[in-house]
Design a protein around this motif. Structure first.
Motif, PDB file in Angstrom:
ATOM      1  N   LEU A   1      32.279  -4.119 123.038  1.00  0.00           N
ATOM      2  CA  LEU A   1      31.407  -4.484 121.925  1.00  0.00           C
ATOM      3  C   LEU A   1      32.136  -4.324 120.593  1.00  0.00           C
ATOM      4  O   LEU A   1      32.046  -5.196 119.718  1.00  0.00           O
ATOM      5  N   LYS A   2      32.868  -3.235 120.428  1.00  0.00           N
ATOM      6  CA  LYS A   2      33.603  -3.012 119.188  1.00  0.00           C
ATOM      7  C   LYS A   2      34.663  -4.083 118.995  1.00  0.00           C
ATOM      8  O   LYS A   2      34.858  -4.602 117.884  1.00  0.00           O
ATOM      9  N   HIS A   3      35.345  -4.430 120.072  1.00  0.00           N
ATOM     10  CA  HIS A   3      36.377  -5.473 120.009  1.00  0.00           C
ATOM     11  C   HIS A   3      35.732  -6.805 119.617  1.00  0.00           C
ATOM     12  O   HIS A   3      36.265  -7.536 118.765  1.00  0.00           O
ATOM     13  N   LEU A   4      34.610  -7.124 120.213  1.00  0.00           N
ATOM     14  CA  LEU A   4      33.907  -8.365 119.906  1.00  0.00           C
ATOM     15  C   LEU A   4      33.530  -8.422 118.420  1.00  0.00           C
ATOM     16  O   LEU A   4      33.718  -9.449 117.753  1.00  0.00           O
ATOM     17  N   GLN A   5      33.016  -7.332 117.898  1.00  0.00           N
ATOM     18  CA  GLN A   5      32.641  -7.293 116.481  1.00  0.00           C
ATOM     19  C   GLN A   5      33.858  -7.510 115.583  1.00  0.00           C
ATOM     20  O   GLN A   5      33.775  -8.208 114.562  1.00  0.00           O
ATOM     21  N   GLN A   6      34.995  -6.959 115.962  1.00  0.00           N
ATOM     22  CA  GLN A   6      36.211  -7.141 115.170  1.00  0.00           C
ATOM     23  C   GLN A   6      36.656  -8.601 115.165  1.00  0.00           C
ATOM     24  O   GLN A   6      37.073  -9.131 114.129  1.00  0.00           O
ATOM     25  N   VAL A   7      36.558  -9.268 116.305  1.00  0.00           N
ATOM     26  CA  VAL A   7      36.940 -10.681 116.388  1.00  0.00           C
ATOM     27  C   VAL A   7      35.951 -11.540 115.586  1.00  0.00           C
ATOM     28  O   VAL A   7      36.352 -12.485 114.895  1.00  0.00           O
ATOM     29  N   GLN A   8      34.682 -11.193 115.664  1.00  0.00           N
ATOM     30  CA  GLN A   8      33.695 -11.947 114.884  1.00  0.00           C
ATOM     31  C   GLN A   8      33.919 -11.782 113.386  1.00  0.00           C
ATOM     32  O   GLN A   8      33.684 -12.709 112.607  1.00  0.00           O
ATOM     33  N   MET A   9      34.394 -10.623 112.961  1.00  0.00           N
ATOM     34  CA  MET A   9      34.708 -10.420 111.544  1.00  0.00           C
ATOM     35  C   MET A   9      35.840 -11.347 111.100  1.00  0.00           C
ATOM     36  O   MET A   9      35.860 -11.802 109.944  1.00  0.00           O
ATOM     37  N   LYS A  10      36.755 -11.654 111.983  1.00  0.00           N
ATOM     38  CA  LYS A  10      37.831 -12.597 111.657  1.00  0.00           C
ATOM     39  C   LYS A  10      37.235 -13.971 111.334  1.00  0.00           C
ATOM     40  O   LYS A  10      37.616 -14.612 110.341  1.00  0.00           O
ATOM     41  N   ILE A  11      36.300 -14.418 112.153  1.00  0.00           N
ATOM     42  CA  ILE A  11      35.650 -15.718 111.913  1.00  0.00           C
ATOM     43  C   ILE A  11      34.845 -15.662 110.619  1.00  0.00           C
ATOM     44  O   ILE A  11      34.864 -16.596 109.813  1.00  0.00           O
ATOM     45  N   PHE A  12      34.134 -14.551 110.419  1.00  0.00           N
ATOM     46  CA  PHE A  12      33.291 -14.394 109.243  1.00  0.00           C
ATOM     47  C   PHE A  12      34.121 -14.430 107.959  1.00  0.00           C
ATOM     48  O   PHE A  12      33.742 -15.075 106.967  1.00  0.00           O
ATOM     49  N   LYS A  13      35.265 -13.775 107.956  1.00  0.00           N
ATOM     50  CA  LYS A  13      36.121 -13.775 106.771  1.00  0.00           C
ATOM     51  C   LYS A  13      36.635 -15.180 106.474  1.00  0.00           C
ATOM     52  O   LYS A  13      36.756 -15.570 105.298  1.00  0.00           O
ATOM     53  N   TYR A  14      36.920 -15.947 107.503  1.00  0.00           N
ATOM     54  CA  TYR A  14      37.320 -17.348 107.309  1.00  0.00           C
ATOM     55  C   TYR A  14      36.182 -18.133 106.668  1.00  0.00           C
ATOM     56  O   TYR A  14      36.392 -18.895 105.705  1.00  0.00           O
ATOM     57  N   PHE A  15      34.973 -17.935 107.148  1.00  0.00           N
ATOM     58  CA  PHE A  15      33.797 -18.596 106.574  1.00  0.00           C
ATOM     59  C   PHE A  15      33.620 -18.202 105.109  1.00  0.00           C
ATOM     60  O   PHE A  15      33.356 -19.058 104.247  1.00  0.00           O
ATOM     61  N   LEU A  16      33.763 -16.925 104.791  1.00  0.00           N
ATOM     62  CA  LEU A  16      33.608 -16.457 103.414  1.00  0.00           C
ATOM     63  C   LEU A  16      34.652 -17.081 102.491  1.00  0.00           C
ATOM     64  O   LEU A  16      34.344 -17.440 101.340  1.00  0.00           O
ATOM     65  N   GLU A  17      35.884 -17.226 102.972  1.00  0.00           N
ATOM     66  CA  GLU A  17      36.940 -17.846 102.164  1.00  0.00           C
ATOM     67  C   GLU A  17      36.563 -19.284 101.803  1.00  0.00           C
ATOM     68  O   GLU A  17      36.762 -19.715 100.662  1.00  0.00           O
ATOM     69  N   ILE A  18      36.017 -20.012 102.770  1.00  0.00           N
ATOM     70  CA  ILE A  18      35.622 -21.399 102.508  1.00  0.00           C
ATOM     71  C   ILE A  18      34.485 -21.449 101.494  1.00  0.00           C
ATOM     72  O   ILE A  18      34.496 -22.257 100.552  1.00  0.00           O
TER      73      ILE A  18
END
Length: 277
Positions: free
Chosen positions: A12-29
């Motif tokens: 679960l912790k690993h999944l949340q970390q990977v989702q944060m990668k996607i989220f940061k990409y979304f925030l940059e856009i």
């Protein structure tokens, strides 16, 4: 489909970390193109109550007004980082959700329906959409029910459901098989669904709605969302609705109260693979 598999803490912790990668990409856009978004659903609750993920949550949800979503859609369909893929209801024949999704390629998040689609379900960020609701009560009634029906048909045109209720399963599978023999494609249903959701996009409306969730989340006013407020999510400054208390109360009632300990979990997917991440 009915057997619940829980996450272990490490996964679960690993999944949340990977989702944060996607989220940061979304925030940059969003920052680069001046797009407005809001934390939504469980992610809004996590932001307000935990300043990050609800400890047992396994996804990130955001929401945008239709105009901003369409701008995002245009950006991502024409210029997306090669590590990601963007889904909307119209750009993938067997994508059965009526909201958007940014996924991280070379990962796997396979839910019970995963074998029924023609693409690889990756780890994702969900992007929901706020559509205008007409002020006229009759027009709203028609839009509400037409949207509900078309959203269900969008799902049933692609996914064959199993259900703990045999009656519901018979109804759902009957619709599925009927849509397979009728001379109407899932894409046609999807187009009609989007047209209905966005029918009043260019009209001056006071209220908005997330149509796929309408029967769980009532309509709200634009002033409940704007102007944007700021809060912390996993150390990042993020957008939350102006009247977040109202939005969260509609969705969760006493949202600051933790659920019973036995309810503090999410069901894990059938398969998960983090690839190189």
């Amino acid at each position: 489909m009915f057997k619940s598999k829980r996450y272990d803490d490490e996964t679960l912790k690993h999944l949340q970390q990977v989702q944060m990668k996607i989220f940061k990409y979304f925030l940059e856009i969003c920052e680069e193109h001046d797009l407005t978004y809001f934390m939504y659903a469980g992610s809004l609750l996590g932001t307000v109550r935990h300043e990050g993920f609800i400890p047992w949550d396994d996804d990130i949800d955001v929401i945008m007004f239709r105009d901003d979503f369409e701008k995002l859609n245009n950006i991502l369909e024409n210029n997306i980082d090669k590590k990601y893929r963007f889904f909307n209801v119209l750009n993938e024949e067997t994508y059965h959700y009526s909201w958007g999704r940014i996924t991280l390629k070379d990962t796997l998040f396979k839910e019970w329906w995963g074998n029924q689609v023609e693409y690889t379900p990756n780890i994702f960020l969900d992007i929901f959409i706020l559509d205008n609701v007409p002020n006229n009560k009759y027009k709203w009634f028609v839009q509400k029910w037409k949207s509900f029906i078309l959203n269900q048909l969008t799902i049933y045109s692609i996914i064959k459901y199993k259900n703990e209720s045999k009656l519901k399963e018979i109804i759902q599978q009957s619709i599925y098989y009927l849509l397979k023999i009728l001379p109407i494609s899932p894409k046609t249903i999807k187009k009609k669904c989007v047209e209905t959701f966005s029918k009043y996009q260019n009209e001056d409306c006071d209220r908005v709605c997330d149509f796929p969730s309408e029967f769980f989340m009532p309509v709200s006013y634009k002033t409940d969302w704007l102007p944007v407020k700021k809060a912390k999510f996993e150390g990042l400054d993020v957008n939350i609705p102006n009247n977040y208390d109202k939005i969260l109360t509609m969705d969760f009632n006493n949202y600051m109260e933790l659920p019973p300990e036995e309810s503090r979990f999410n069901t894990a997917p059938k398969e998960i693979d983090f690839g190189e991440y």
